[in-house]
Motif scaffolding. Sequence first.
Motif, PDB file in Angstrom:
ATOM      1  N   ASN A 170       0.826  -1.213   0.000  1.00 16.26           N
ATOM      2  CA  ASN A 170       0.000   0.000   0.000  1.00 16.26           C
ATOM      3  C   ASN A 170       0.859   1.262   0.000  1.00 16.26           C
ATOM      4  O   ASN A 170       0.526   2.255  -0.655  1.00 16.26           O
ATOM      5  CB  ASN A 170      -0.931  -0.004   1.216  1.00 16.26           C
ATOM      6  N   VAL A 171       1.962   1.226   0.741  1.00 17.07           N
ATOM      7  CA  VAL A 171       2.854   2.393   0.759  1.00 17.07           C
ATOM      8  C   VAL A 171       3.399   2.648  -0.645  1.00 17.07           C
ATOM      9  O   VAL A 171       3.415   3.786  -1.130  1.00 17.07           O
ATOM     10  CB  VAL A 171       4.009   2.181   1.768  1.00 17.07           C
ATOM     11  N   ARG A 174       2.153   1.802  -3.531  1.00 14.34           N
ATOM     12  CA  ARG A 174       1.079   2.281  -4.422  1.00 14.34           C
ATOM     13  C   ARG A 174       0.729   3.738  -4.120  1.00 14.34           C
ATOM     14  O   ARG A 174       0.640   4.578  -5.016  1.00 14.34           O
ATOM     15  CB  ARG A 174      -0.153   1.367  -4.245  1.00 14.34           C
ATOM     16  N   GLN A 175       0.573   4.058  -2.833  1.00 19.25           N
ATOM     17  CA  GLN A 175       0.146   5.409  -2.467  1.00 19.25           C
ATOM     18  C   GLN A 175       1.226   6.448  -2.775  1.00 19.25           C
ATOM     19  O   GLN A 175       0.932   7.552  -3.234  1.00 19.25           O
ATOM     20  CB  GLN A 175      -0.230   5.444  -0.983  1.00 19.25           C
ATOM     21  N   ARG A 230       1.791   6.899  -6.630  1.00 19.75           N
ATOM     22  CA  ARG A 230       0.683   7.625  -7.271  1.00 19.75           C
ATOM     23  C   ARG A 230       0.950   9.127  -7.226  1.00 19.75           C
ATOM     24  O   ARG A 230       0.630   9.854  -8.143  1.00 19.75           O
ATOM     25  CB  ARG A 230      -0.624   7.281  -6.555  1.00 19.75           C
ATOM     26  N   ARG A 231       1.562   9.588  -6.133  1.00 22.43           N
ATOM     27  CA  ARG A 231       1.811  11.033  -5.994  1.00 22.43           C
ATOM     28  C   ARG A 231       3.226  11.416  -6.402  1.00 22.43           C
ATOM     29  O   ARG A 231       3.486  12.568  -6.752  1.00 22.43           O
ATOM     30  CB  ARG A 231       1.536  11.434  -4.545  1.00 22.43           C
ATOM     31  N   ASP A 261      -1.269   4.505   5.170  1.00 19.51           N
ATOM     32  CA  ASP A 261      -1.622   5.861   4.730  1.00 19.51           C
ATOM     33  C   ASP A 261      -0.772   6.915   5.450  1.00 19.51           C
ATOM     34  O   ASP A 261      -0.304   7.872   4.838  1.00 19.51           O
ATOM     35  CB  ASP A 261      -3.114   6.108   4.943  1.00 19.51           C
ATOM     36  N   SER A 317       2.846   6.710   4.211  1.00 13.49           N
ATOM     37  CA  SER A 317       2.920   7.269   2.857  1.00 13.49           C
ATOM     38  C   SER A 317       2.913   8.795   2.901  1.00 13.49           C
ATOM     39  O   SER A 317       3.686   9.447   2.184  1.00 13.49           O
ATOM     40  CB  SER A 317       1.740   6.770   2.017  1.00 13.49           C
ATOM     41  N   GLU A 318       2.033   9.353   3.713  1.00 13.50           N
ATOM     42  CA  GLU A 318       1.971  10.825   3.821  1.00 13.50           C
ATOM     43  C   GLU A 318       3.312  11.392   4.275  1.00 13.50           C
ATOM     44  O   GLU A 318       3.774  12.417   3.777  1.00 13.50           O
ATOM     45  CB  GLU A 318       0.887  11.248   4.819  1.00 13.50           C
TER      46      GLU A 318
END
Length: 433
Positions: free
Chosen positions: A272-273, A275-276, A279-280, A388, A391-392
């Motif tokens: 998930n990290v 991918r997230q 994406r940015r 999430d 990732s932020e």
Amino acid sequence: MSASILSRLNPSFEASCPRCDGALVYDDIHFAGTPILVECHCSQCHVAYLLDWPAGHALLYPTIVEVETGVAHSDGREWYPRLLRRLIATREHPTAARTDVRGHSSGNSTAIVVNCIDFLYGHCVLKVLSGLRYARDPDVDVVMVVQKNVSWLVPSTVDIVIEVNVPLSGGDTWIAGLDSAVTSVVEGYEFVQIAPTPSQPYLTNDDLADIAPRLAPSAFWNSPNAGLHQIALLLREDRLWSGRRRAGALRLLPRDLTHQLMVRAQTRNCANVVRQVQRRCPNVQFVAIGLGRSHPLPTSIRDLRTTTITQDTERDWLTEYARSRVVVGVHGSHMLLPSAFAGAVIDLLPPHKLPNIAQDLIVISSTEPEPKLSLFRYRILPDNVGADVVSEVIVSLLEDADFHYVNMIRNRSATGVEWLRPIVWRRLDDPAA
Ligand SMILES: [Zn+2]
């Protein structure tokens, strides 16, 4: 022969008998392994003791143990005197270990013994690093005592290396033959000193250059944004980043199944990290480093994990840390070298490790003297955060570094009559819209 070492060591510390407060008389010294033990007795009540020389964790937890009864007296947390008492109990049946001596004297009259033996990997690494500064002093010879698993860190600048082939698990036992090996090596020196090997030493870029002469730590500030940024996920299977999936919630399940579920949760978090973040920030690539490959990772992660660590593996990983703009991992000794060589760190801290906060990080204060820059680069988060949040934080480390540096550092140079950078006007919006 050991008694003569004691006289050359000339211990300047004074300790009193824990039973009657009488003065202690020092009789002999033993390089037992993790501790260096002074055999002594009370001048009043004549009780015999082993006093832990003030080096390593004995600096934090002074400890003295009665020889006859095994009763320990300490000033500090209890884990250390308990460990020391167990170690002393193995004296009659010490751990056999092959001891190899390499190197030679540089002709100095003083030898400084850097004892790096320990039962925890991180302690060993920090003790080795703490002793490198002495090897840059031309007036002393350095005698470094290391276990084989960290001897790859010892640079050729160290005069004499006593390599002890004992695993970490043997670091909490009395090691057979070590005392005679050290005694023999320092035989010809007029003066002998014991390096303090503090558990959290002051380290510099010179120390990093000693262990990796051709490897510059990643430059975090003012680095060009062009090109790919590498993020390293530092994974281990004995301490997992399960995120919001807590082991406690799985406690009714068999232990093996719980572990498998936690490993899967870690893998899912990593996926998930990736991918997230990608994406940015499309110009980011991920690499996984660590011990254990029981669960496959997504193909989007370059997987450098292994099931056995060799010295070549350690050196290859060091190169990857220095290539990494950010490293992410659960608090632990595997974070030490990555934090020293990578640009920024996300350290996921389990609640029970709160007393050990930051002990697993190497922050070179000579290159990061500004506290607010350090706060930006070294992020310590609770380990129950999800992908999430991580990732932020990664995205912020990548995207906000330049602004943070201008805001915290560069604008301090302003004179009041100019801007310190070229201005590119952008129209904000149309007030009529
Ligand atoms: Zn006494």
